[in-house]
Design a protein around this motif. Structure first.
Motif, PDB file in Angstrom:
ATOM      1  N   ILE A 131      15.118  26.411  11.801  1.00 42.73           N
ATOM      2  CA  ILE A 131      14.809  25.062  11.329  1.00 42.73           C
ATOM      3  C   ILE A 131      13.985  25.158  10.052  1.00 42.73           C
ATOM      4  O   ILE A 131      12.949  25.830  10.023  1.00 42.73           O
ATOM      5  N   LYS A 132      14.440  24.479   9.007  1.00 42.86           N
ATOM      6  CA  LYS A 132      13.676  24.403   7.762  1.00 42.86           C
ATOM      7  C   LYS A 132      13.542  22.934   7.393  1.00 42.86           C
ATOM      8  O   LYS A 132      14.548  22.245   7.166  1.00 42.86           O
ATOM      9  N   LEU A 133      12.320  22.448   7.370  1.00 42.47           N
ATOM     10  CA  LEU A 133      12.042  21.040   7.114  1.00 42.47           C
ATOM     11  C   LEU A 133      11.438  20.875   5.719  1.00 42.47           C
ATOM     12  O   LEU A 133      10.460  21.540   5.373  1.00 42.47           O
ATOM     13  N   ALA A 134      12.021  20.000   4.925  1.00 45.48           N
ATOM     14  CA  ALA A 134      11.480  19.689   3.608  1.00 45.48           C
ATOM     15  C   ALA A 134      10.219  18.845   3.759  1.00 45.48           C
ATOM     16  O   ALA A 134       9.952  18.291   4.835  1.00 45.48           O
ATOM     17  N   PRO A 135       9.412  18.701   2.711  1.00 51.46           N
ATOM     18  CA  PRO A 135       8.272  17.778   2.789  1.00 51.46           C
ATOM     19  C   PRO A 135       8.740  16.379   3.181  1.00 51.46           C
ATOM     20  O   PRO A 135       9.640  15.815   2.555  1.00 51.46           O
ATOM     21  N   GLY A 136       8.137  15.835   4.259  1.00 49.15           N
ATOM     22  CA  GLY A 136       8.567  14.539   4.761  1.00 49.15           C
ATOM     23  C   GLY A 136       9.944  14.561   5.386  1.00 49.15           C
ATOM     24  O   GLY A 136      10.575  13.516   5.546  1.00 49.15           O
ATOM     25  N   GLY A 137      10.395  15.742   5.779  1.00 49.67           N
ATOM     26  CA  GLY A 137      11.778  15.915   6.196  1.00 49.67           C
ATOM     27  C   GLY A 137      11.979  16.020   7.689  1.00 49.67           C
ATOM     28  O   GLY A 137      11.081  15.801   8.497  1.00 49.67           O
ATOM     29  N   GLY A 138      13.211  16.396   8.041  1.00 52.04           N
ATOM     30  CA  GLY A 138      13.559  16.521   9.441  1.00 52.04           C
ATOM     31  C   GLY A 138      14.907  17.185   9.618  1.00 52.04           C
ATOM     32  O   GLY A 138      15.592  17.517   8.640  1.00 52.04           O
ATOM     33  N   VAL A 139      15.280  17.371  10.851  1.00 48.83           N
ATOM     34  CA  VAL A 139      16.614  17.859  11.188  1.00 48.83           C
ATOM     35  C   VAL A 139      17.041  17.177  12.479  1.00 48.83           C
ATOM     36  O   VAL A 139      16.232  16.981  13.390  1.00 48.83           O
ATOM     37  N   ALA A 140      18.316  16.799  12.521  1.00 51.05           N
ATOM     38  CA  ALA A 140      18.915  16.231  13.732  1.00 51.05           C
ATOM     39  C   ALA A 140      20.085  17.120  14.121  1.00 51.05           C
ATOM     40  O   ALA A 140      20.863  17.539  13.260  1.00 51.05           O
ATOM     41  N   VAL A 141      20.201  17.412  15.415  1.00 46.69           N
ATOM     42  CA  VAL A 141      21.251  18.312  15.890  1.00 46.69           C
ATOM     43  C   VAL A 141      21.969  17.671  17.068  1.00 46.69           C
ATOM     44  O   VAL A 141      21.327  17.238  18.036  1.00 46.69           O
ATOM     45  N   SER A 142      23.292  17.597  16.979  1.00 50.75           N
ATOM     46  CA  SER A 142      24.128  17.216  18.112  1.00 50.75           C
ATOM     47  C   SER A 142      24.626  18.487  18.785  1.00 50.75           C
ATOM     48  O   SER A 142      25.146  19.378  18.107  1.00 50.75           O
ATOM     49  N   VAL A 180      11.287   4.220   1.715  1.00 46.67           N
ATOM     50  CA  VAL A 180      10.947   4.917   2.951  1.00 46.67           C
ATOM     51  C   VAL A 180      10.410   6.293   2.568  1.00 46.67           C
ATOM     52  O   VAL A 180      11.015   6.996   1.759  1.00 46.67           O
ATOM     53  N   ASN A 181       9.295   6.678   3.149  1.00 47.36           N
ATOM     54  CA  ASN A 181       8.647   7.939   2.768  1.00 47.36           C
ATOM     55  C   ASN A 181       9.051   9.092   3.687  1.00 47.36           C
ATOM     56  O   ASN A 181       8.210   9.833   4.201  1.00 47.36           O
ATOM     57  N   THR A 182      10.356   9.202   3.924  1.00 48.94           N
ATOM     58  CA  THR A 182      10.925  10.327   4.662  1.00 48.94           C
ATOM     59  C   THR A 182      12.231  10.718   3.985  1.00 48.94           C
ATOM     60  O   THR A 182      12.745   9.990   3.123  1.00 48.94           O
ATOM     61  N   THR A 183      12.791  11.836   4.405  1.00 44.63           N
ATOM     62  CA  THR A 183      14.140  12.183   3.968  1.00 44.63           C
ATOM     63  C   THR A 183      15.163  11.485   4.862  1.00 44.63           C
ATOM     64  O   THR A 183      14.834  10.975   5.940  1.00 44.63           O
ATOM     65  N   ASP A 192       0.807  -1.211   0.000  1.00 43.30           N
ATOM     66  CA  ASP A 192       0.000   0.000   0.000  1.00 43.30           C
ATOM     67  C   ASP A 192       0.848   1.272   0.000  1.00 43.30           C
ATOM     68  O   ASP A 192       0.355   2.361   0.316  1.00 43.30           O
ATOM     69  N   GLY A 193       2.123   1.152  -0.332  1.00 41.33           N
ATOM     70  CA  GLY A 193       2.974   2.329  -0.402  1.00 41.33           C
ATOM     71  C   GLY A 193       3.764   2.617   0.854  1.00 41.33           C
ATOM     72  O   GLY A 193       4.490   3.613   0.920  1.00 41.33           O
ATOM     73  N   GLY A 194       3.635   1.779   1.869  1.00 39.55           N
ATOM     74  CA  GLY A 194       4.408   1.980   3.089  1.00 39.55           C
ATOM     75  C   GLY A 194       3.789   3.014   4.010  1.00 39.55           C
ATOM     76  O   GLY A 194       2.627   3.407   3.871  1.00 39.55           O
ATOM     77  N   ASN A 195       4.563   3.462   4.981  1.00 40.85           N
ATOM     78  CA  ASN A 195       4.085   4.431   5.964  1.00 40.85           C
ATOM     79  C   ASN A 195       4.172   5.838   5.384  1.00 40.85           C
ATOM     80  O   ASN A 195       5.257   6.280   5.018  1.00 40.85           O
ATOM     81  N   PRO A 196       3.074   6.561   5.307  1.00 42.31           N
ATOM     82  CA  PRO A 196       3.098   7.898   4.713  1.00 42.31           C
ATOM     83  C   PRO A 196       3.861   8.888   5.587  1.00 42.31           C
ATOM     84  O   PRO A 196       4.098   8.625   6.777  1.00 42.31           O
ATOM     85  N   PRO A 197       4.250  10.054   5.048  1.00 44.38           N
ATOM     86  CA  PRO A 197       5.019  11.026   5.833  1.00 44.38           C
ATOM     87  C   PRO A 197       4.345  11.472   7.128  1.00 44.38           C
ATOM     88  O   PRO A 197       5.033  11.851   8.073  1.00 44.38           O
ATOM     89  N   GLU A 198       3.021  11.435   7.197  1.00 47.32           N
ATOM     90  CA  GLU A 198       2.338  11.867   8.415  1.00 47.32           C
ATOM     91  C   GLU A 198       2.375  10.821   9.523  1.00 47.32           C
ATOM     92  O   GLU A 198       2.012  11.101  10.664  1.00 47.32           O
ATOM     93  N   HIS A 199       2.822   9.607   9.216  1.00 54.40           N
ATOM     94  CA  HIS A 199       2.709   8.487  10.163  1.00 54.40           C
ATOM     95  C   HIS A 199       3.411   8.778  11.491  1.00 54.40           C
ATOM     96  O   HIS A 199       2.793   8.704  12.560  1.00 54.40           O
ATOM     97  N   LEU A 200       4.675   9.124  11.445  1.00 53.89           N
ATOM     98  CA  LEU A 200       5.415   9.311  12.694  1.00 53.89           C
ATOM     99  C   LEU A 200       5.045  10.593  13.426  1.00 53.89           C
ATOM    100  O   LEU A 200       5.045  10.600  14.671  1.00 53.89           O
TER     101      LEU A 200
END
Length: 709
Positions: free
Chosen positions: A693-704, A561-564, A520-528
């Motif tokens: 913070i600028k998030l792309a569609p289905g995106g994210g940012v991780a910071v150490s 995977v439907n994320t960046t 069915d296309g996997g987990n959509p970007p809104e899933h998490l």
């Protein structure tokens, strides 16, 4: 640590008072310590127990009834009188041996009510409410009594009467599995029955229009509510039956086709807590510790033998089709034979396990999971009779368990055991001691258990009382052998990790593997962004993040995977677990060493957690401070919509400088069109810094945020 304070505020004894006279009195009430949440308890004109919940004097839960239907006995539902009630306060701070934070404040006011039937047989029932500033829990107590020695519950009729047609994030009330996608609808639009017969699920049973918990809602005024349960012990799991016309939910316990009832218990006993988390901001739901606070303190004592860790393993390659769990192609065996001809694609080989150990040792990763190591995988799925398929101690000929464990110890890497029960719990129960003894003798302290398929015997369900007892007893027994349990296809998390802290994580949601093989296309970007405000409220999630090869290249043309890539890194902070898998293949990590650095650095055990922003199903940003280092890590994820905002780092230690490494979506990143585009940058930061913070569609940012010494 603050000392425990237990004070009885008042004791009201109301003996031999008629039901009608009781209803003329003011309702018995209890308020939270901060006085923002209150509960009114009362008896209706026919003596039925009822309650209402208020948030800042606004009704949140309207008149809701309480009671039970019993087998071969009158319902415990009406004709009650209030015999006695008392209000008390409790305030403590306790320490998590591992968790989202080191110290947890447990501060509530409690209302205890003793009820008795006016007419014969004069049965007794107690109801207890605990009210916190972030919500409430209530449970039933069946006290020891002359006229009732055992109850067989056919229905628990606990109601939650909503005050509006709220927006709801829900999955169906499936008795067998939680691996459904979340739906976002008005309450009046919930249609769980439409989710029957899902082709991607190994087992599913949805008998009526009900939802599973946690189920999260938002009112028109922006108040957030989440309904769940705590301390699920020797009882059936609870779904919530939906009455769309009356905007009402009522408990619907998972049953058994074998016994015909939901719960059987001898008196005295207590039910699980029925919980309502209440928050003005969505992020406050995540920060709430209501569920763990409603569980009893640690019964295991010292569990320093378990260490929170990151791990790799022989797992993702099977979902991609690179290798297999089984060793040979023989499908008609009743047992494995040593002369079985290997097909050459078996993943759990000594050589492959050593390769993962080497990779883990080089990259600050403490464990390696090996699935498909033990005999029986040729005939475990699709067979009606799966009893005796696995024995949990016999490896395939190409896997030397002792050699792998020895090699791991030399490299400082622990092997994580895998027990797939094939949903045959009677077989597993017989062999648990043998399996745990083996693990203990090898110094293996963690096991991932699985329960794929319909439960054997037929007629029992994954979330009924019989299986609740199985899951809990397996974990309690494991603790005796210094084994921690990460259960897949589990019962729901209800905070028992406080009482039995060797219950470290579990699946209990639609996981990462659905991206590799679901049609069915996997987990959509809104899933998490939904999961963070629903399933994660129940407890830790073994979601297996860290997929770098987003499009799967030559493995699965029709899946991805439907994320960046940046979001995959952010999940190590956003989706909490004390064990976090770096789930991808070694070669995919080695191809992106700069991004791998975040996985090397990120912590897994936290001193404190801050939810910086978020809206259910849209986005969320979480920062966590690692225990014993002073380092912070930040993760932010979004749905299919791009987002842009600033976050203040005012939670950092004053007067301290940090090296901030940002793993962000590149300008042209997109979950589908360009998912692996990542930009890595570095700045110096302190508690006055504001990050853009600028998030792309289905995106994210991780910071150490590494403290500069």
């Amino acid at each position: 640590m603050r000392s425990i304070v237990l004070t009885v505020i008042s004791l009201l004894v109301l003996s031999f008072v008629s039901c009608k006279k009781e209803n003329k009195k003011e309702p018995t009430q209890v308020m939270s310590p901060g006085k923002n949440i209150s509960v009114d308890f009362f008896l209706t004109t026919n003596g039925t127990p009822a309650y209402k919940v208020f948030h800042k004097e606004e009704t949140v839960i309207d008149t809701s009834l309480l009671g039970f239907e019993l087998k071969e006995a009158k319902p415990l539902q009406d004709n009650f009188k209030l015999v006695a009630s008392s209000v008390s306060s409790f305030d403590e701070t306790w320490k998590m041996p591992w968790g989202e934070q080191e110290e947890v404040i447990n501060n509530y006011n409690e209302l205890e009510l003793s009820l008795q039937e006016i007419n014969e047989p004069f049965r007794k029932l107690n109801v207890i409410f605990r009210v916190y500033d972030d919500g409430l829990g209530f449970r039933y107590e069946f006290p020891e009594q002359e006229n009732l020695k055992e109850v067989i519950i056919t229905d628990e009729n606990t109601q939650f009467n909503l005050t509006g047609d709220h927006k709801v994030w829900w999955i169906p009330g499936d008795w067998d599995i939680y691996e459904h996608l979340y739906n976002t609808t008005k309450f009046s639009e919930i249609d769980a029955l439409s989710k029957k017969g899902h082709e991607n699920l190994a087992q599913t049973y949805i008998p009526e229009n009900a939802v599973n918990t946690p189920v999260t809602m938002r009112t028109d005024k922006g108040l957030h509510l989440s309904f769940h349960e705590a301390a699920l012990i020797d009882y059936a799991g609870m779904t919530l039956k939906v009455d769309k016309e009356n905007l009402l939910m009522q408990s619907e316990l998972v049953g058994s086709d074998i016994t015909g009832y939901k719960v059987k218990r001898e008196l005295p006993f207590e039910t699980p807590w029925r919980t309502i988390q209440i928050a003005e901001k969505a992020g406050d739901l995540i920060e709430s510790k209501l569920i763990v606070n409603l569980n009893e303190p640690n019964k295991l004592g010292d569990i320093t033998w378990f260490k929170p860790m990151k791990y790799t393993g022989i797992w993702w390659e099977m979902h991609l089709g690179k290798s297999t769990w089984d060793y040979s192609a023989q499908q008609d065996m009743t047992s494995f034979t040593t002369n079985a001809k290997p097909h050459g694609k078996h993943g759990a080989t000594t050589e492959n396990a050593k390769a993962f150990i080497d990779f883990s040792a080089k990259n600050n990763i403490g464990g390696v999971l090996v699935e498909g190591w033990n005999t029986g995988w040729e005939h475990w799925i699709g067979f009606e009779d799966r009893e005796g398929v696995f024995d949990f101690v016999t490896p395939y000929p190409d896997y030397d368990l002792q050699e792998v464990v020895k090699y791991g110890k030399e490299k400082g890497v622990e092997i994580i055991m895998h027990h797939e029960t094939s949903a045959a719990p009677r077989t597993y129960k017989k062999q648990q001691d043998t399996a745990y003894v083996l693990m203990n003798s090898l110094g293996i302290h963690s096991v991932k258990s699985g329960y794929v398929g319909k439960i054997i015997p037929k007629g029992e369900y994954h979330h009924g009382q019989w299986m609740v007892n199985h899951y809990n007893n397996a974990a309690i027994k494991a603790a005796k052998y210094e084994v921690a349990v990460n259960a897949h296809e589990p019962i729901k998390a209800t905070g028992l990790r406080r009482t039995y802290p060797n219950i470290i994580s579990r699946e209990g949601l639609r996981g990462q593997e659905f991206n590799a093989w679901a049609s069915d296309g996997g987990n959509p970007p809104e899933h998490l962004p939904i999961v963070a405000f629903t399933r994660m409220l129940a407890g830790p999630i073994d979601y297996t993040p860290g997929i770098f090869n987003i499009k799967f290249n030559n493995y699965k043309e029709n899946n991805q995977v439907n994320t960046t890539l940046a979001q995959q890194l952010a999940l190590y902070v956003v989706i909490y677990s004390p064990i976090q898998m770096a789930a991808d293949l070694i070669e995919h990590y080695e191809a992106k060493p700069e991004a791998l650095q975040f996985i090397r650095d990120v912590g897994v055990d936290w001193k404190q957690t801050k939810v910086l922003n978020g809206e259910v199903g849209d986005f969320v940003t979480i920062a966590r401070e690692e225990k014993n280092t002073g380092n912070w890590f930040l993760g932010s994820i979004t749905d299919e919509n791009e987002r842009e905002f600033n976050v203040k780092l005012d939670f950092l230690k004053p007067g301290t400088k940090y090296k901030a490494i940002m793993y962000a979506d590149a300008e042209d990143a997109h979950w589908d069109k360009n998912p692996e585009a990542i930009k890595i940058s570095e700045i110096e930061a302190d508690n006055t810094t504001s990050l853009h913070i600028k998030l792309a569609p289905g995106g994210g940012v991780a910071v150490s945020l590494i403290e500069m010494k």
